[in-house]
Design an enzyme around this catalytic site. Structure first.
Site, PDB file in Angstrom:
ATOM      1  N   HIS A 104      19.114  18.957  -7.100  1.00 40.41           N
ATOM      2  CA  HIS A 104      20.698  19.389  -7.881  1.00 40.41           C
ATOM      3  C   HIS A 104      20.455  19.402  -9.371  1.00 40.41           C
ATOM      4  O   HIS A 104      19.842  18.553  -9.958  1.00 40.41           O
ATOM      5  CB  HIS A 104      21.631  18.498  -7.250  1.00 40.41           C
ATOM      6  CG  HIS A 104      22.886  19.165  -7.587  1.00 40.41           C
ATOM      7  ND1 HIS A 104      23.603  18.985  -8.843  1.00 40.41           N
ATOM      8  CD2 HIS A 104      23.838  19.691  -6.899  1.00 40.41           C
ATOM      9  CE1 HIS A 104      24.749  19.528  -8.994  1.00 40.41           C
ATOM     10  NE2 HIS A 104      24.765  20.063  -7.794  1.00 40.41           N
ATOM     11  N   GLU A 176      21.680  27.802  -8.094  1.00 41.33           N
ATOM     12  CA  GLU A 176      22.683  27.299  -8.660  1.00 41.33           C
ATOM     13  C   GLU A 176      22.540  27.476  -9.947  1.00 41.33           C
ATOM     14  O   GLU A 176      22.075  26.414 -10.942  1.00 41.33           O
ATOM     15  CB  GLU A 176      23.322  25.836  -8.321  1.00 41.33           C
ATOM     16  CG  GLU A 176      22.002  24.946  -8.324  1.00 41.33           C
ATOM     17  CD  GLU A 176      22.463  23.421  -8.435  1.00 41.33           C
ATOM     18  OE1 GLU A 176      23.489  23.003  -7.836  1.00 41.33           O
ATOM     19  OE2 GLU A 176      21.618  22.652  -8.560  1.00 41.33           O
ATOM     20  N   GLY A 182      30.779  24.312 -12.444  1.00 37.43           N
ATOM     21  CA  GLY A 182      31.875  23.465 -12.876  1.00 37.43           C
ATOM     22  C   GLY A 182      32.518  24.208 -14.436  1.00 37.43           C
ATOM     23  O   GLY A 182      33.406  23.452 -14.998  1.00 37.43           O
ATOM     24  N   GLY A 243      31.286  23.924  -4.540  1.00 35.62           N
ATOM     25  CA  GLY A 243      31.375  22.784  -5.416  1.00 35.62           C
ATOM     26  C   GLY A 243      33.060  22.220  -5.297  1.00 35.62           C
ATOM     27  O   GLY A 243      33.587  21.752  -4.476  1.00 35.62           O
ATOM     28  N   GLY A 244      33.605  22.579  -6.575  1.00 29.62           N
ATOM     29  CA  GLY A 244      34.927  22.022  -6.966  1.00 29.62           C
ATOM     30  C   GLY A 244      35.759  22.618  -5.894  1.00 29.62           C
ATOM     31  O   GLY A 244      37.128  22.174  -5.510  1.00 29.62           O
TER      32      GLY A 244
END
Length: 265
Positions: A104, A176, A182, A243-244
């Site tokens: 990651h 990613e 983010g 993600g978020g």
């Protein structure tokens, strides 16, 4: 398509009340509408027709039926030894994990993860019977310098070096772009597809066309309800590493239902 919700819930403080609320909203609706099995851990993922979960090792006092698969964000490449604070593939299997995220961007940025350590961890995951989700992606500086393809190709080829075609077919690749994680910024569907297409080309060149056609390549960079459908429509995007947006049950559910009419959690 495959959807993985992988936001680090530990950032959110006391999880017990939040998780009770979250999993009350999400799994029942998902199970009723999509026939998904839903399990418990700090973040949810769907792979095929299953919701899969990963994260810490407590159950936060919440009980669910239909528990399926779990995963984790990291592992150590050694099976055992004096590596205080590390977690081995065997330890993850022992608590019921089936998946592990490797490489990651935050592991690369803050914890010194390299292509070589990604390679060793991926080997450990396969040896331990886990499905590795290998993450690749370029920074904003690398993209602006025109080095996107060079960076991603290096990460793919070195990260998967010395693996057989049979091994690579057991993996998932997640692209990613670091500049889109983010930040609210998202690679356009065309930008994401361009990179995904290249990754599939490199997989075909190194491990064969059948493997390239079989392997799942996910996009992970601010996937949201309002862009999921256009991203998933791209021919080489096989799903999302969410993600978020996975923190909000309604948003994650909307992403799961990206090809259907809006669903209310």
């Amino acid at each position: 398509n495959t959807l993985f919700g992988e936001y680090p819930w530990y950032r959110q403080g006391d999880m017990t009340p939040r998780l009770r609320e979250y999993w009350t909203e999400l799994p029942l609706t998902a199970a009723n509408d999509l026939n998904f099995k839903v399990g418990l851990y700090p973040y949810g993922r769907d792979i095929g027709n299953r919701i899969v979960l990963g994260g810490k090792y407590e159950n936060y006092g919440v009980t669910f039926s239909g528990m399926n698969q779990w995963g984790n964000w990291n592992l150590h490449w050694e099976k055992e030894g004096a590596y205080t604070g590390e977690v081995s593939a065997e330890m993850l299997k022992d608590v019921g994990c089936h998946l592990v995220i490797i490489g990651h961007s935050e592991r690369r940025q803050y914890f010194g993860e390299t292509d070589e350590s990604v390679n060793k961890k991926t080997a450990a995951a396969l040896r331990g019977g886990l499905m590795p989700i290998v993450c690749v992606g370029e920074t904003l500086a690398e993209r602006e310098a025109g080095k996107t393809f060079d960076v991603i190709k290096r990460q793919v080829t070195k990260g998967l070096d010395n693996f057989s075609s049979e091994d690579v077919a057991k993996m998932v690749i997640a692209y990613e772009p670091v500049w889109a994680i983010g930040t609210g910024k998202t690679a356009s569907p065309e930008q994401a597809q361009e990179v995904h297409g290249k990754i599939r080309e490199w997989i075909a060149a190194g491990w064969g066309k059948p493997v390239a056609e079989h392997i799942r390549i996910l996009y992970g960079g601010s996937v949201k309800p309002d862009n999921a459908a256009t991203l998933m429509a791209q021919p080489d995007i096989d799903g999302g590493l969410v993600g978020g947006a996975s923190l909000k049950a309604a948003d994650f559910l909307a992403i799961i239902h990206f090809d259907q009419a809006p669903v209310t959690a």
